[in-house]
Scaffold this motif. Structure first.
Motif, PDB file in Angstrom:
ATOM      1  N   PHE A 193       0.822  -1.207   0.000  1.00 54.62           N
ATOM      2  CA  PHE A 193       0.000   0.000   0.000  1.00 54.62           C
ATOM      3  C   PHE A 193       0.857   1.259   0.000  1.00 54.62           C
ATOM      4  O   PHE A 193       0.606   2.204  -0.752  1.00 54.62           O
ATOM      5  CB  PHE A 193      -0.917  -0.014   1.233  1.00 54.62           C
ATOM      6  N   PHE A 194       1.887   1.295   0.830  1.00 54.63           N
ATOM      7  CA  PHE A 194       2.682   2.507   0.968  1.00 54.63           C
ATOM      8  C   PHE A 194       3.377   2.909  -0.322  1.00 54.63           C
ATOM      9  O   PHE A 194       3.596   4.101  -0.562  1.00 54.63           O
ATOM     10  CB  PHE A 194       3.723   2.330   2.080  1.00 54.63           C
ATOM     11  N   ILE A 195       3.715   1.954  -1.167  1.00 52.34           N
ATOM     12  CA  ILE A 195       4.456   2.297  -2.375  1.00 52.34           C
ATOM     13  C   ILE A 195       3.546   2.405  -3.599  1.00 52.34           C
ATOM     14  O   ILE A 195       3.905   3.016  -4.608  1.00 52.34           O
ATOM     15  CB  ILE A 195       5.577   1.257  -2.636  1.00 52.34           C
ATOM     16  N   ASN A 196       2.331   1.818  -3.530  1.00 50.12           N
ATOM     17  CA  ASN A 196       1.431   1.818  -4.683  1.00 50.12           C
ATOM     18  C   ASN A 196       0.313   2.836  -4.581  1.00 50.12           C
ATOM     19  O   ASN A 196      -0.470   2.994  -5.526  1.00 50.12           O
ATOM     20  CB  ASN A 196       0.803   0.423  -4.863  1.00 50.12           C
ATOM     21  N   GLN A 197       0.188   3.535  -3.459  1.00 44.86           N
ATOM     22  CA  GLN A 197      -0.880   4.503  -3.295  1.00 44.86           C
ATOM     23  C   GLN A 197      -0.619   5.735  -4.158  1.00 44.86           C
ATOM     24  O   GLN A 197       0.479   5.912  -4.696  1.00 44.86           O
ATOM     25  CB  GLN A 197      -0.992   4.900  -1.831  1.00 44.86           C
ATOM     26  N   PRO A 198      -1.623   6.603  -4.331  1.00 47.36           N
ATOM     27  CA  PRO A 198      -1.425   7.792  -5.170  1.00 47.36           C
ATOM     28  C   PRO A 198      -0.304   8.692  -4.652  1.00 47.36           C
ATOM     29  O   PRO A 198      -0.319   9.110  -3.498  1.00 47.36           O
ATOM     30  CB  PRO A 198      -2.784   8.504  -5.088  1.00 47.36           C
ATOM     31  N   LEU A 199       0.663   8.966  -5.504  1.00 41.05           N
ATOM     32  CA  LEU A 199       1.750   9.901  -5.202  1.00 41.05           C
ATOM     33  C   LEU A 199       2.356   9.676  -3.815  1.00 41.05           C
ATOM     34  O   LEU A 199       2.259  10.536  -2.934  1.00 41.05           O
ATOM     35  CB  LEU A 199       1.249  11.348  -5.322  1.00 41.05           C
ATOM     36  N   PRO A 200       2.992   8.526  -3.583  1.00 37.08           N
ATOM     37  CA  PRO A 200       3.603   8.298  -2.263  1.00 37.08           C
ATOM     38  C   PRO A 200       4.673   9.340  -1.973  1.00 37.08           C
ATOM     39  O   PRO A 200       5.415   9.777  -2.862  1.00 37.08           O
ATOM     40  CB  PRO A 200       4.187   6.889  -2.379  1.00 37.08           C
ATOM     41  N   THR A 201       4.763   9.729  -0.735  1.00 31.50           N
ATOM     42  CA  THR A 201       5.732  10.727  -0.290  1.00 31.50           C
ATOM     43  C   THR A 201       7.021  10.035   0.137  1.00 31.50           C
ATOM     44  O   THR A 201       7.080   8.803   0.230  1.00 31.50           O
ATOM     45  CB  THR A 201       5.163  11.495   0.907  1.00 31.50           C
ATOM     46  N   PRO A 202       8.091  10.805   0.431  1.00 30.40           N
ATOM     47  CA  PRO A 202       9.297  10.167   0.992  1.00 30.40           C
ATOM     48  C   PRO A 202       9.005   9.379   2.264  1.00 30.40           C
ATOM     49  O   PRO A 202       9.593   8.316   2.488  1.00 30.40           O
ATOM     50  CB  PRO A 202      10.213  11.373   1.267  1.00 30.40           C
ATOM     51  N   PHE A 203       8.080   9.874   3.098  1.00 31.95           N
ATOM     52  CA  PHE A 203       7.704   9.117   4.289  1.00 31.95           C
ATOM     53  C   PHE A 203       7.028   7.806   3.900  1.00 31.95           C
ATOM     54  O   PHE A 203       7.235   6.770   4.556  1.00 31.95           O
ATOM     55  CB  PHE A 203       6.764   9.952   5.158  1.00 31.95           C
ATOM     56  N   GLY A 204       6.226   7.822   2.826  1.00 28.96           N
ATOM     57  CA  GLY A 204       5.604   6.599   2.346  1.00 28.96           C
ATOM     58  C   GLY A 204       6.634   5.580   1.896  1.00 28.96           C
ATOM     59  O   GLY A 204       6.494   4.377   2.149  1.00 28.96           O
ATOM     60  N   TYR A 205       7.686   6.050   1.216  1.00 26.90           N
ATOM     61  CA  TYR A 205       8.751   5.138   0.792  1.00 26.90           C
ATOM     62  C   TYR A 205       9.473   4.561   2.005  1.00 26.90           C
ATOM     63  O   TYR A 205       9.783   3.369   2.056  1.00 26.90           O
ATOM     64  CB  TYR A 205       9.737   5.883  -0.104  1.00 26.90           C
ATOM     65  N   PHE A 206       9.710   5.404   3.014  1.00 26.41           N
ATOM     66  CA  PHE A 206      10.341   4.932   4.242  1.00 26.41           C
ATOM     67  C   PHE A 206       9.458   3.891   4.929  1.00 26.41           C
ATOM     68  O   PHE A 206       9.946   2.846   5.388  1.00 26.41           O
ATOM     69  CB  PHE A 206      10.600   6.110   5.182  1.00 26.41           C
ATOM     70  N   ALA A 207       8.135   4.139   4.984  1.00 26.31           N
ATOM     71  CA  ALA A 207       7.229   3.182   5.608  1.00 26.31           C
ATOM     72  C   ALA A 207       7.191   1.871   4.836  1.00 26.31           C
ATOM     73  O   ALA A 207       7.081   0.790   5.426  1.00 26.31           O
ATOM     74  CB  ALA A 207       5.826   3.787   5.699  1.00 26.31           C
ATOM     75  N   HIS A 208       7.303   1.943   3.512  1.00 24.53           N
ATOM     76  CA  HIS A 208       7.342   0.738   2.684  1.00 24.53           C
ATOM     77  C   HIS A 208       8.550  -0.137   3.035  1.00 24.53           C
ATOM     78  O   HIS A 208       8.479  -1.364   2.924  1.00 24.53           O
ATOM     79  CB  HIS A 208       7.384   1.153   1.211  1.00 24.53           C
ATOM     80  N   ARG A 209       9.610   0.472   3.505  1.00 24.82           N
ATOM     81  CA  ARG A 209      10.837  -0.273   3.808  1.00 24.82           C
ATOM     82  C   ARG A 209      10.841  -0.839   5.230  1.00 24.82           C
ATOM     83  O   ARG A 209      11.776  -1.550   5.592  1.00 24.82           O
ATOM     84  CB  ARG A 209      12.039   0.665   3.637  1.00 24.82           C
ATOM     85  N   LEU A 210       9.835  -0.546   6.011  1.00 21.83           N
ATOM     86  CA  LEU A 210       9.794  -1.066   7.374  1.00 21.83           C
ATOM     87  C   LEU A 210       9.626  -2.586   7.356  1.00 21.83           C
ATOM     88  O   LEU A 210       9.021  -3.152   6.439  1.00 21.83           O
ATOM     89  CB  LEU A 210       8.634  -0.429   8.143  1.00 21.83           C
ATOM     90  N   PRO A 211      10.129  -3.285   8.369  1.00 19.93           N
ATOM     91  CA  PRO A 211      10.016  -4.759   8.394  1.00 19.93           C
ATOM     92  C   PRO A 211       8.570  -5.200   8.618  1.00 19.93           C
ATOM     93  O   PRO A 211       7.761  -4.500   9.223  1.00 19.93           O
ATOM     94  CB  PRO A 211      10.910  -5.151   9.573  1.00 19.93           C
ATOM     95  N   LEU A 212       8.259  -6.407   8.144  1.00 19.64           N
ATOM     96  CA  LEU A 212       6.912  -6.926   8.255  1.00 19.64           C
ATOM     97  C   LEU A 212       6.478  -7.109   9.710  1.00 19.64           C
ATOM     98  O   LEU A 212       5.289  -6.972  10.026  1.00 19.64           O
ATOM     99  CB  LEU A 212       6.792  -8.254   7.501  1.00 19.64           C
ATOM    100  N   TRP A 213       7.437  -7.408  10.584  1.00 22.16           N
ATOM    101  CA  TRP A 213       7.043  -7.614  11.981  1.00 22.16           C
ATOM    102  C   TRP A 213       6.491  -6.323  12.603  1.00 22.16           C
ATOM    103  O   TRP A 213       5.776  -6.367  13.597  1.00 22.16           O
ATOM    104  CB  TRP A 213       8.211  -8.149  12.810  1.00 22.16           C
ATOM    105  N   LEU A 214       6.781  -5.189  11.971  1.00 24.03           N
ATOM    106  CA  LEU A 214       6.233  -3.924  12.438  1.00 24.03           C
ATOM    107  C   LEU A 214       4.979  -3.542  11.652  1.00 24.03           C
ATOM    108  O   LEU A 214       4.042  -2.957  12.202  1.00 24.03           O
ATOM    109  CB  LEU A 214       7.298  -2.837  12.295  1.00 24.03           C
ATOM    110  N   LEU A 215       4.943  -3.902  10.357  1.00 16.11           N
ATOM    111  CA  LEU A 215       3.807  -3.523   9.526  1.00 16.11           C
ATOM    112  C   LEU A 215       2.562  -4.371   9.822  1.00 16.11           C
ATOM    113  O   LEU A 215       1.439  -3.890   9.664  1.00 16.11           O
ATOM    114  CB  LEU A 215       4.179  -3.655   8.042  1.00 16.11           C
ATOM    115  N   LYS A 216       2.759  -5.602  10.249  1.00 16.38           N
ATOM    116  CA  LYS A 216       1.602  -6.456  10.541  1.00 16.38           C
ATOM    117  C   LYS A 216       0.791  -5.934  11.730  1.00 16.38           C
ATOM    118  O   LYS A 216      -0.448  -5.834  11.641  1.00 16.38           O
ATOM    119  CB  LYS A 216       2.052  -7.896  10.769  1.00 16.38           C
ATOM    120  N   PRO A 217       1.416  -5.572  12.861  1.00 16.73           N
ATOM    121  CA  PRO A 217       0.623  -4.957  13.936  1.00 16.73           C
ATOM    122  C   PRO A 217      -0.007  -3.630  13.509  1.00 16.73           C
ATOM    123  O   PRO A 217      -1.108  -3.293  13.958  1.00 16.73           O
ATOM    124  CB  PRO A 217       1.651  -4.743  15.060  1.00 16.73           C
ATOM    125  N   ALA A 218       0.680  -2.893  12.623  1.00 18.62           N
ATOM    126  CA  ALA A 218       0.102  -1.640  12.130  1.00 18.62           C
ATOM    127  C   ALA A 218      -1.172  -1.916  11.334  1.00 18.62           C
ATOM    128  O   ALA A 218      -2.146  -1.150  11.405  1.00 18.62           O
ATOM    129  CB  ALA A 218       1.116  -0.888  11.282  1.00 18.62           C
TER     130      ALA A 218
END
Length: 273
Positions: A193-218
Motif C-alpha cells: 500500500f505505501f508504495i502503490n498509493q497515489p503519489l507516495p511521499t518520501p515518508f511513504g517510501y520509508f514506511a514501505h521499507r519497514l520490516p513486516l514484523w512492524l507492519l503487521k501490527p500496524a
C-alpha cells in the motif's frame, strides 16, 4: 474535562470543523480551476457541452434541472468553466474567514461544487463526502470572524448526530472495502500500500521499507480503527473521544505517506464533530 460525562462539541470545535470544510472546498476548487478547462472545455478530453445537449434533448426543462442540477445550464463555455471554480475559491475563503456571511458562502460552495459534477464527473469517495458534508453544513450556525475560531453557537443536536453517522459510514465503508475479502496471506498489505498509493511521499517510501514484523501490527491497528472503533461514536464520553482521536491520528499518518487530495483533511474535521 470529565470525558465520561462529556457534552456535545462546543461552538469553538464546530468552528474548527467548519473551517476544515472550507479548506477542503478551497483545495478542490483550486485544483479544478487548473484542470477543468482541459478536462471538459470545448477542446478538452471530454467536453461537457455535448453532454448537456444530449441531456437537454432527452429531458424536458423541469426534469433535467431535478436530475442534473447545475449552474452549467446557464453557460458551459470555456470561460464559465474557468470562472465557476474561481468563484468557489472566493466563497471558500469567505467561509473560512467567517462572519455573518459564512453560511451563504458555504451554500455557494456547495452549489458550485454540485454544479461542476457534470463537467468533472465526481466519482471518488472524497468528492461525494464533500458534497454530503457540505449539504449538512447548510444548517450550521455562522462563524465568528477571525481571529476568533468559534461558531456563534452549536448546531441542533440532530446535525451533530448526522455528522457522526457520516463519520461512521465513511470509516466502516473504507474498512469493509479494505478487509472484507482479506485473508491471513494479506498481512503484508501495508508494505504494498505505501508504495502503490497515489503519489507516495518520501515518508511513504520509508514506511514501505519497514520490516513486516512492524507492519503487521500496524495493519491490525488499522483494522481496529476503521472497522471496530467507529462504533464508539454512538456512545458518549471516552468511546467517542477515543474514536475521534485515533481516527485523526490515522488520517495524519495517511496524509504524511501519500496524496488523497482533501480526503484526510475532511475526515479530520469529521473527527472533531
Amino acid at each position: 474535562m470529565d470525558l465520561a460525562h462529556a457534552l456535545p462539541p462546543p461552538p469553538w470545535l464546530w468552528g474548527v470543523f467548519t473551517r476544515a470544510l472550507a479548506l477542503a472546498y478551497l483545495a478542490s476548487f483550486a485544483s479544478l480551476a487548473r484542470e477543468l478547462p482541459a478536462l471538459a472545455g470545448s477542446r478538452g478530453i471530454s467536453p461537457v457541452a455535448p453532454l448537456l445537449a444530449r441531456i437537454r434533448a432527452d429531458f424536458p426543462a423541469p426534469a433535467r434541472l431535478f436530475h442534473f442540477p447545475s449552474l452549467l445550464w446557464l453557460s458551459a463555455s470555456d470561460r464559465a468553466l474557468r470562472v465557476f471554480p474561481r468563484l468557489g475559491c472566493v466563497a471558500a475563503v469567505i467561509a473560512f474567514v467567517g462572519g455573518p456571511g459564512s453560511p451563504f458562502a458555504l451554500a455557494a460552495c456547495w452549489l458550485l461544487y454540485l454544479s461542476l459534477d457534470l463537467a468533472a464527473d465526481f466519482e471518488r469517495p472524497w468528492d461525494t463526502l464533500l458534497l454530503e458534508a457540505g449539504l449538512l453544513a447548510l444548517l450550521l450556525p455562522p462563524l465568528r470572524p477571525l481571529p476568533e475560531v468559534a461558531a456563534t453557537a452549536a448546531p441542533m443536536a440532530a446535525i451533530g448526530w448526522a455528522y457522526r453517522w457520516l463519520f461512521f459510514r465513511v470509516m466502516v465503508g473504507f474498512g469493509k472495502q479494505k478487509f472484507s475479502r482479506s485473508t491471513l496471506g494479506d498481512l503484508d498489505y501495508l508494505k504494498c500500500f505505501f508504495i502503490n498509493q497515489p503519489l507516495p511521499t518520501p515518508f511513504g517510501y520509508f514506511a514501505h521499507r519497514l520490516p513486516l514484523w512492524l507492519l503487521k501490527p500496524a495493519l491490525a491497528l488499522t483494522f481496529f480503527i476503521e472497522v471496530l472503533l467507529p462504533f464508539g461514536v454512538f456512545f458518549r464520553g471516552w468511546p467517542r473521544f477515543i474514536a475521534g482521536l485515533l481516527t485523526g491520528g490515522l488520517m495524519i499518518a495517511i496524509q504524511l505517506s501519500g496524496n488523497y487530495s482533501f480526503f484526510n483533511l475532511l475526515v479530520l474535521g469529521l473527527c472533531v464533530t
